[in-house]
Design a protein around this motif. Structure first.
Motif, PDB file in Angstrom:
ATOM      1  N   ASP A  24       1.172  -1.234   0.193  1.00 11.52           N
ATOM      2  CA  ASP A  24       0.013   0.017  -0.003  1.00 11.52           C
ATOM      3  C   ASP A  24       1.058   1.214   0.008  1.00 11.52           C
ATOM      4  O   ASP A  24       1.832   0.903   0.340  1.00 11.52           O
ATOM      5  CB  ASP A  24      -0.886   0.020   1.030  1.00 11.52           C
ATOM      6  N   ASP A  26      -0.501   4.871   1.340  1.00 12.42           N
ATOM      7  CA  ASP A  26      -0.034   6.541   2.124  1.00 12.42           C
ATOM      8  C   ASP A  26      -0.680   5.326   3.537  1.00 12.42           C
ATOM      9  O   ASP A  26      -1.095   4.366   3.902  1.00 12.42           O
ATOM     10  CB  ASP A  26      -1.331   6.735   1.850  1.00 12.42           C
ATOM     11  N   GLY A  27       0.235   5.542   4.727  1.00 13.94           N
ATOM     12  CA  GLY A  27       1.011   5.149   5.603  1.00 13.94           C
ATOM     13  C   GLY A  27       1.848   3.993   6.147  1.00 13.94           C
ATOM     14  O   GLY A  27       1.745   3.412   7.124  1.00 13.94           O
ATOM     15  N   THR A  28       1.856   3.165   4.623  1.00 15.97           N
ATOM     16  CA  THR A  28       2.087   1.504   4.533  1.00 15.97           C
ATOM     17  C   THR A  28       4.133   2.721   3.679  1.00 15.97           C
ATOM     18  O   THR A  28       5.410   2.242   4.486  1.00 15.97           O
ATOM     19  CB  THR A  28       1.871   1.283   4.148  1.00 15.97           C
ATOM     20  N   ASP A 229      -1.128  -1.329   5.667  1.00 16.17           N
ATOM     21  CA  ASP A 229      -1.740  -0.238   7.399  1.00 16.17           C
ATOM     22  C   ASP A 229      -2.521  -0.260   7.417  1.00 16.17           C
ATOM     23  O   ASP A 229      -2.865  -0.075   8.434  1.00 16.17           O
ATOM     24  CB  ASP A 229      -1.391   0.974   7.492  1.00 16.17           C
ATOM     25  N   GLU A 230      -3.983  -0.777   6.891  1.00 21.10           N
ATOM     26  CA  GLU A 230      -4.823  -0.756   6.842  1.00 21.10           C
ATOM     27  C   GLU A 230      -6.081  -2.603   6.667  1.00 21.10           C
ATOM     28  O   GLU A 230      -6.270  -2.066   6.184  1.00 21.10           O
ATOM     29  CB  GLU A 230      -6.144  -0.325   6.329  1.00 21.10           C
ATOM     30  N   ASN A 236      -8.817  -0.158   3.768  1.00 17.43           N
ATOM     31  CA  ASN A 236      -9.095  -0.148   2.155  1.00 17.43           C
ATOM     32  C   ASN A 236      -7.718  -1.470   2.003  1.00 17.43           C
ATOM     33  O   ASN A 236      -7.462  -1.722   0.352  1.00 17.43           O
ATOM     34  CB  ASN A 236      -8.549   0.972   1.690  1.00 17.43           C
ATOM     35  N   ASP A 237      -7.131  -1.860   2.351  1.00 13.67           N
ATOM     36  CA  ASP A 237      -6.475  -3.345   3.059  1.00 13.67           C
ATOM     37  C   ASP A 237      -6.697  -4.274   2.395  1.00 13.67           C
ATOM     38  O   ASP A 237      -6.262  -5.686   2.391  1.00 13.67           O
ATOM     39  CB  ASP A 237      -4.955  -2.739   3.973  1.00 13.67           C
TER      40      ASP A 237
HETATM   41 MG   LIG Z   1      -2.945   2.817   3.633  1.00 10.24          MG
END
Ligand SMILES: [Mg+2]
Length: 272
Positions: A24, A26-28, A229-230, A236-237
């Motif tokens: 992923d 964003d955030g990863t 991260d999700e 969304n992951d």
């Molecule tokens: Mg993310």
């Protein structure tokens, strides 16, 4: 379903059993909608020397370019190992060494009727949950990405510190998703980023993109690792969990770096 592991038990990942590592964005790999940091770029370039790498996100390709590709000082020879999947795999982009350009193949975009239906559903959901557009926004709060429509509470370009405080527990967006779902049968609705909700046609989610990737390279799911991260429900992951890959849940880019460094150490040990 696939195995879901965290940083504590990443020793379960055996480097020689992996052909592709998918991430992923964003955030990863990077903070939400923020540039890829130099330390992550350096680690990714080492990873690209050993494995195929793919990055899948609800982001558009233009966003991938400014946030990710422009900050990855990667030798052109390694770009053959890199795939980019904007809009959750609605597009698959690979670098063409002959033209020295990224080439993307795209699914069928939304029709005007579908776009209108989604905009009306958002207007209805805003009323249902009491969402009022903030007085200051940073770009459109509903963005048309051709195969995906994305809501961002403060707009796509909002500063991260504003985004982070809006819905850290996902409560606002979970309520909005609950209001949207009955209005949009036949669509996929997922929480993403720090303030976003992504809408695609049903079945277009990270699982779809990852399966497209595996088919493109003729790789079995068991030989893929997915890092996100999700991976929690409605994240969304989460669809990635259905693909059959080994999924690694991280809290942010710092943990992703630890996962990758661990993998590189294990790889070097294998070769000793
Ligand atoms: Mg993310």
């Amino acid at each position: 379903m696939c195995a879901l592991i965290s940083l504590k038990n990443i020793a379960q990942i055996v480097p020689k059993n992996i052909d592709i590592i998918a991430f992923d964005l964003d955030g990863t790999l990077a903070p939400s909608k923020s540039p890829l940091q130099p330390e992550m770029a350096a680690v990714l370039i080492k990873i690209l020397q050993h494995w195929k790498v793919a990055v899948i996100s609800g982001a558009s390709f233009a966003q991938f370019q400014s946030q990710f590709l422009h900050n990855l000082p990667c030798p052109i020879s390694l770009l053959a190992n890199l795939s980019i999947l904007p809009t959750d795999g609605g597009e698959l982009c690979r670098y063409d060494a002959h033209t020295n350009k990224w080439q993307c193949t795209q699914d069928q975009p939304f029709t005007d009727e579908e776009k209108q239906k989604i905009r009306e559903a958002f207007a209805h959901a805003f009323t249902t949950v009491g969402f009022v557009q903030p007085p200051t926004t940073y770009g459109p709060i509903i963005e048309d990405r051709s195969t995906q429509i994305t809501f961002s509470a403060y707009g796509m370009e909002a500063p991260l510190d504003i985004k982070k405080t809006w819905d850290p527990e996902h409560r606002k967006r979970s309520a909005m998703v609950a209001a949207l779902k009955p209005l949009l049968p036949g669509f996929s609705i997922h929480i993403g980023g720090a303030t976003s909700i992504d809408i695609t046609r049903a079945g277009i989610d990270k699982a779809y993109g990852l399966r497209k990737l595996l088919t493109t390279f003729s790789i079995t799911p068991q030989r893929m690792v997915y890092v996100g991260d999700e991976l929690f429900p409605d994240g969304n992951d989460a669809p990635a969990l259905t693909v059959g890959a080994l999924c690694v849940a991280v809290q942010g880019p710092e943990e992703t770096i630890q996962v990758l460094k661990n993998l590189l150490v294990a790889t070097n040990l294998e070769h000793m």
